[in-house]
Design an enzyme around this catalytic site. Sequence first.
Site, PDB file in Angstrom:
ATOM      1  CB  CYS A  77      18.832 -81.036  25.352  1.00  0.00           C
ATOM      2  SG  CYS A  77      16.923 -80.979  25.553  1.00  0.00           S
ATOM      3  CG  HIS A 175      18.852 -76.500  23.172  1.00  0.00           C
ATOM      4  ND1 HIS A 175      19.390 -77.548  22.205  1.00  0.00           N
ATOM      5  CD2 HIS A 175      17.718 -76.935  23.604  1.00  0.00           C
ATOM      6  CE1 HIS A 175      18.290 -78.664  22.548  1.00  0.00           C
ATOM      7  NE2 HIS A 175      17.378 -78.360  23.180  1.00  0.00           N
ATOM      8  CD  GLU A 177      21.895 -75.981  20.637  1.00  0.00           C
ATOM      9  OE1 GLU A 177      21.165 -76.842  20.297  1.00  0.00           O
ATOM     10  OE2 GLU A 177      22.555 -76.111  21.474  1.00  0.00           O
TER      11      GLU A 177
END
EC number: 4.3.2.10
Length: 193
Positions: A77, A175, A177
């Site tokens: 990001c 992202h 994650e």
Amino acid sequence: MKIVIIDYGAGNIQSIKFALERLGYEGILSSDAQEIKNADKVIFPGVGEASSAMRKLKSTGLDTLIPKLNQPVLGICLGMQLMCNWTEEGDTTGLGIFDVDVVHFEKKLKVPHIGWNRITDLKTPLFKDIQENEYVYLVHSFYAPVCKETIAKCDYGVEYSSALKKDNFYGVQFHPEKSSDAGERILKNFLDL
């Protein structure tokens, strides 16, 4: 494997740690130059505003360290955006790893661009076993246009780089994650590089 998550006060660090733990790895948070240099893999996260994040990097000397790293580095990001030449956000000079400038989405588009979107034109082993048009999770108002270092694209009123690569440096606008199974697979692919 020693995985260091660069700690410079820019959010989303805990969610990256948890994602690594789900994959069976431990990530070490550090801003120590020697520890970062000695890592097998480096993750450069980021949530926040570009100019203040760059000030934090400069205050610790990380702005000169990161571009000199030789091991695989993954910018996430804002981390990816700071690896570019420049960003319109705060008129901020970046680390100059990726030869592209980051710009704001057109005024007619709702920003930030939040939610799930498809990634296409997947290149490099970072996307091994990831299908074209796989969904990933994004939160951003600025983007890197498609360029020679683009290894995945996304479309939000304009086609843009959802991932970049140059040498040992990788960057993802999304992202991983927070991107469910596909995101975990992409993280695992990065760790397997």
